[in-house]
Design a protein around this motif. Structure first.
Motif, short mmCIF file in Angstrom:
data_model
loop_
_atom_site.label_atom_id
_atom_site.label_comp_id
_atom_site.label_asym_id
_atom_site.label_seq_id
_atom_site.Cartn_x
_atom_site.Cartn_y
_atom_site.Cartn_z
N MET A 18 -38.22 -2.05 42.41
CA MET A 18 -36.83 -2.02 41.60
C MET A 18 -37.15 -3.01 40.37
O MET A 18 -38.45 -3.19 39.94
CB MET A 18 -36.50 -2.83 42.63
CG MET A 18 -37.11 -4.36 42.85
SD MET A 18 -36.37 -5.63 43.98
CE MET A 18 -36.76 -7.05 43.24
N PRO A 50 -31.30 -4.20 44.92
CA PRO A 50 -31.34 -2.64 44.86
C PRO A 50 -30.73 -1.99 46.63
O PRO A 50 -31.45 -1.80 47.10
CB PRO A 50 -32.93 -2.64 44.64
CG PRO A 50 -32.77 -4.48 45.03
CD PRO A 50 -31.53 -4.64 45.00
N ASN A 56 -29.84 0.32 39.96
CA ASN A 56 -31.21 0.61 38.59
C ASN A 56 -30.45 1.56 37.54
O ASN A 56 -29.62 1.16 37.29
CB ASN A 56 -32.12 2.16 39.52
CG ASN A 56 -31.17 3.14 40.19
OD1 ASN A 56 -29.70 3.78 39.35
ND2 ASN A 56 -31.05 4.19 41.34
#
Length: 314
Positions: free
Chosen positions: A17, A276, A298
C-alpha cells in the motif's frame, strides 16, 4: 453531493500500500514527515517485506500516514471538495484527526506511534482474539457474553460496525467459548474468528488507556471546521479529544451509528473511503443503501475520483 469521509482502521492494511503514491511529491513529503515523527521507515512498512504490517507498532503510523497523504493530495487537487463530515474506524479516527486539522501531521503521527507501542505491550500480555458476528441477535449475544463474564471469562463487545455486523473480543479461550455458544444458540447467522494482533476496544487494553491518559495530558487540539464523529460517543468531537481518545482504546466502537449521525445530522448523501480496502463502504451501505460510495485505496482509484470530481468522466 455532500461527502462523509471514512478513514480505514487497523486490519485494512495491505503489503505494498502507498508505494505507487510515492511518485507524488506531496505524498512523499507526508511519508518523510511521518517517518521522522514515528522513528520508523514508513516506506519499509508499506512494503512489509519482513511482515512489518503484521505488527501493531508498524501498522498504525503507516496506515495513518497513508490516509494523511491521500487527504493532503485531495486538498491540493480538489480545493472545493465538499467534505461535510468525517468518521474513522478506531485507528482511522487519527486519520480524521489530522485531516480535520485538530492536530498537526507531525504531532498526530508521533501520538499514534506511542499509542501503537502501548497497545502492542498490552497485546503481548495475553493470547487474545476477536470474532465477527454476521446478522447477530444483539440481545442473545449480550446474554451469552454476560454469562461468560460471570464465570470470569474475559470476552466483550468490541465493535458495532453496522446493523449486520458486530465484533466480540477477549482472551482467546473465552472468545472460542462465546463463538461456540453463539453458534449453538443461533445468536448470529455466522461467527467468523479474526486473525488480529489483539482484542482491541476491550478491557484487555486498560493499561494502554492509562498510558494514553499520560501521553495526552499536554497535547493541544484545535477547533475543527469539519465535524469528526467519535466512535465512542457518536457525537462530534469538541474540546474533548484527549478524554475520548484515552477511553477509545478499551471501549467498543460504534461506526454504524456514526455514519447514521452523518446522514441525519450533517445531511451527507455520499461517502468517500480513504484506505486500502472497501470495508467501511460496505458497512455504510448496510446503514443506508441510498448513499453513493467512492473509495481511494491506490493511485488508480485516486485519479479516477479526481477526474470524476472535475467532470472529466461524468
Amino acid at each position: 453531493m455532500k461527502f462523509g469521509l471514512l478513514f480505514s482502521g487497523q486490519g485494512a492494511q495491505r503489503a505494498g500500500m502507498g508505494i505507487n503514491f510515492l511518485a507524488d511529491p506531496l505524498f512523499k513529503e507526508t511519508v518523510e514527515i511521518a517517518s521522522e515523527a514515528s522513528g520508523q521507515d514508513i516506506v519499509a512498512d508499506f512494503k512489509s517485506e519482513h511482515d512489518e504490517l503484521k505488527k501493531t507498532v508498524h501498522v498504525q503510523p503507516a496506515l495513518v500516514a497513508f490516509e494523511a497523504g491521500i487527504y493532503r493530495m485531495l486538498q491540493r487537487d480538489l480545493p472545493d471538495f465538499n467534505a461535510a463530515g468525517m468518521v474513522g474506524l478506531s485507528l482511522g479516527e487519527y486519520g480524521a484527526m489530522i485531516a480535520s486539522k485538530a492536530i498537526s501531521l507531525k504531532e498526530g503521527i508521533s501520538l499514534v506511534s506511542d499509542r501503537a507501542k502501548y497497545m502492542q505491550e498490552d497485546a503481548d500480555q495475553v493470547s487474545s482474539s476477536m470474532a465477527a458476528l454476521i446478522k447477530p441477535d444483539v440481545d442473545k449475544v449480550n446474554a451469552i457474553l454476560t454469562a461468560l463474564q460471570n464465570t470470569d471469562q474475559q470476552v466483550y463487545f468490541s465493535n458495532f460496525n453496522s446493523p449486520k455486523q458486530i465484533v466480540i473480543g477477549g482472551e482467546e479461550s473465552a472468545v472460542k467459548k462465546a463463538v461456540q455458544e453463539i453458534n449453538d444458540q443461533e445468536a448470529a447467522k455466522r461467527a467468523v474468528e479474526l486473525k488480529v494482533n489483539g482484542a482491541f476496544h476491550t478491557p484487555l487494553f486498560n493499561e494502554a488507556s492509562k498510558k494514553m491518559h499520560q501521553r495526552l495530558a499536554n497535547v493541544s487540539f484545535a477547533q475543527v471546521e469539519i465535524p469528526v464523529i467519535s466512535n465512542t460517543t457518536v457525537k462530534p468531537f469538541t474540546d474533548d479529544w484527549a478524554e475520548i481518545m484515552e477511553r477509545q482504546l478499551a471501549v467498543p466502537t460504534h461506526f454504524g451509528s456514526c455514519v447514521q449521525y452523518l446522514i441525519d445530522q450533517v445531511g451527507i448523501d455520499a461517502t468517500l473511503e480513504i484506505g486500502p480496502g472497501k470495508t467501511l463502504s460496505s458497512f455504510a451501505r448496510q446503514v443506508d443503501r441510498k448513499l453513493e460510495h467512492y473509495h481511494i485505496g491506490n493511485l488508480t482509484d485516486y485519479q479516477k475520483f479526481i477526474e470524476e470530481e472535475h467532470g472529466i468522466k461524468k
